[in-house]
Motif scaffolding. Structure first.
Motif, mmCIF file in Angstrom:
data_model
loop_
_atom_site.group_PDB
_atom_site.id
_atom_site.type_symbol
_atom_site.label_atom_id
_atom_site.label_comp_id
_atom_site.label_asym_id
_atom_site.label_seq_id
_atom_site.Cartn_x
_atom_site.Cartn_y
_atom_site.Cartn_z
ATOM 1 N N GLY A 1 -10.183 7.839 -61.530
ATOM 2 C CA GLY A 1 -9.766 8.899 -60.838
ATOM 3 C C GLY A 1 -8.561 8.296 -59.679
ATOM 4 O O GLY A 1 -8.340 8.905 -58.908
ATOM 5 N N ASP A 2 -8.093 7.293 -59.907
ATOM 6 C CA ASP A 2 -7.555 6.542 -59.047
ATOM 7 C C ASP A 2 -6.112 6.310 -59.791
ATOM 8 O O ASP A 2 -5.657 5.010 -60.084
ATOM 9 N N PRO A 3 -5.163 7.365 -60.213
ATOM 10 C CA PRO A 3 -4.147 7.134 -60.784
ATOM 11 C C PRO A 3 -2.936 5.950 -60.074
ATOM 12 O O PRO A 3 -2.191 5.391 -60.835
ATOM 13 N N GLU A 4 -2.871 6.149 -58.765
ATOM 14 C CA GLU A 4 -2.174 5.211 -58.147
ATOM 15 C C GLU A 4 -2.453 3.694 -58.416
ATOM 16 O O GLU A 4 -1.475 2.838 -58.648
ATOM 17 N N LEU A 5 -3.805 3.290 -58.296
ATOM 18 C CA LEU A 5 -3.967 1.849 -58.770
ATOM 19 C C LEU A 5 -3.715 1.814 -60.191
ATOM 20 O O LEU A 5 -3.289 0.566 -60.307
ATOM 21 N N ALA A 6 -3.903 2.656 -60.896
ATOM 22 C CA ALA A 6 -3.693 2.252 -62.500
ATOM 23 C C ALA A 6 -2.004 2.128 -62.274
ATOM 24 O O ALA A 6 -1.675 1.278 -63.263
ATOM 25 N N GLU B 1 -6.457 -3.048 -68.988
ATOM 26 C CA GLU B 1 -7.848 -2.560 -69.111
ATOM 27 C C GLU B 1 -8.153 -2.073 -67.502
ATOM 28 O O GLU B 1 -8.994 -0.947 -67.433
ATOM 29 N N ARG B 2 -7.420 -2.787 -66.475
ATOM 30 C CA ARG B 2 -7.950 -2.352 -65.253
ATOM 31 C C ARG B 2 -6.994 -1.110 -65.097
ATOM 32 O O ARG B 2 -7.524 -0.338 -64.133
ATOM 33 N N ALA B 3 -5.879 -0.780 -65.683
ATOM 34 C CA ALA B 3 -5.109 0.373 -65.517
ATOM 35 C C ALA B 3 -6.194 1.538 -66.024
ATOM 36 O O ALA B 3 -6.086 2.629 -65.287
ATOM 37 N N ASN B 4 -6.622 1.360 -67.281
ATOM 38 C CA ASN B 4 -7.583 2.126 -67.938
ATOM 39 C C ASN B 4 -8.631 2.495 -66.986
ATOM 40 O O ASN B 4 -9.314 3.734 -66.744
ATOM 41 N N ALA B 5 -9.364 1.551 -66.380
ATOM 42 C CA ALA B 5 -10.695 1.561 -65.681
ATOM 43 C C ALA B 5 -10.153 2.499 -64.360
ATOM 44 O O ALA B 5 -10.690 3.434 -64.129
ATOM 45 N N ALA B 6 -8.956 2.294 -63.603
ATOM 46 C CA ALA B 6 -8.681 2.925 -62.593
ATOM 47 C C ALA B 6 -8.305 4.548 -62.727
ATOM 48 O O ALA B 6 -8.829 5.112 -62.105
ATOM 49 N N LYS B 7 -7.697 4.656 -63.872
ATOM 50 C CA LYS B 7 -7.344 6.053 -64.361
ATOM 51 C C LYS B 7 -8.736 6.848 -64.547
ATOM 52 O O LYS B 7 -8.912 7.720 -64.227
ATOM 53 N N ALA B 8 -9.661 6.280 -65.371
ATOM 54 C CA ALA B 8 -10.991 6.541 -65.398
ATOM 55 C C ALA B 8 -11.783 6.824 -64.008
ATOM 56 O O ALA B 8 -12.453 7.780 -64.089
#
Length: 187
Positions: A81-86, A72-79
């Protein structure tokens, strides 16, 4: 030019390496197996869509609340605009659940969106090691191969997706696009 060469080499070996339907995956899940049987024999698109939704739901549940939260956090990071965090969240999820396919599938999507086709192919290969029936990953593989001009492997990947999910529209479209070029050229 060098990057394209690397991607083409990776593309050439990926279908063989991931076996398009063989090898290891999570322990047997009789309910998921039954859903795949229903999917393969679905009489129409509407029935297949209902079964497909159930499969996606099963795939999204790792069996670990911690891993699910990381996804879920990966999806939120992607949304956001932070693909590195995702990717960091997906790495943590993979460390906690090494046999779980979804972190790899999501990693493939991130790599594809960044135009990192070799990274996407590698992540798809890892996805398919864990879930050889992942029709989304197989279709994604077909899309990548088609984009880099590898029509025969692309067609094979789309056909492999349809062998699992005969009603998967993205794979159907890929086959319709490529069959005349590939089969016509080789006839």
């Amino acid at each position: 030019m060098r990057r394209r060469f690397f991607v083409l080499i990776a593309a050439a070996f990926t279908l063989a390496a991931c076996g398009l339907g063989a090898n290891a995956r999570r322990p047997a899940d009789p309910e998921l197996d039954a859903l795949f049987e229903q999917l393969a024999s679905a009489p129409d698109d509407a029935t297949a869509a209902r079964v497909e939704a159930e499969i996606w739901q099963r795939w999204s549940d790792s069996g670990s609340p911690t891993v699910d939260i990381l996804l879920e956090r990966a999806n939120a990071a992607k949304a956001a605009g932070d693909p590195e965090l995702a990717l960091r969240f997906l790495d943590q999820a993979s460390e906690l659940a090494p046999d779980y396919a979804e972190p790899w599938s999501r990693r493939a999507n991130l790599a594809y969106e960044a135009h990192d086709y070799s990274g996407a192919i590698t992540a798809i290969q890892e996805t398919l090691k864990r879930e050889p029936r992942h029709f989304g990953a197989l279709t994604g593989l077909g899309i990548i191969y088609e984009e880099i001009g590898q029509d025969r492997p692309a067609l094979e990947a789309f056909r492999a997706a349809l062998a699992v999910h005969p009603h998967y529209e993205a794979a159907r479209q890929g086959v319709r696009r490529l069959e005349p070029r590939v089969d016509g050229r080789d006839a």
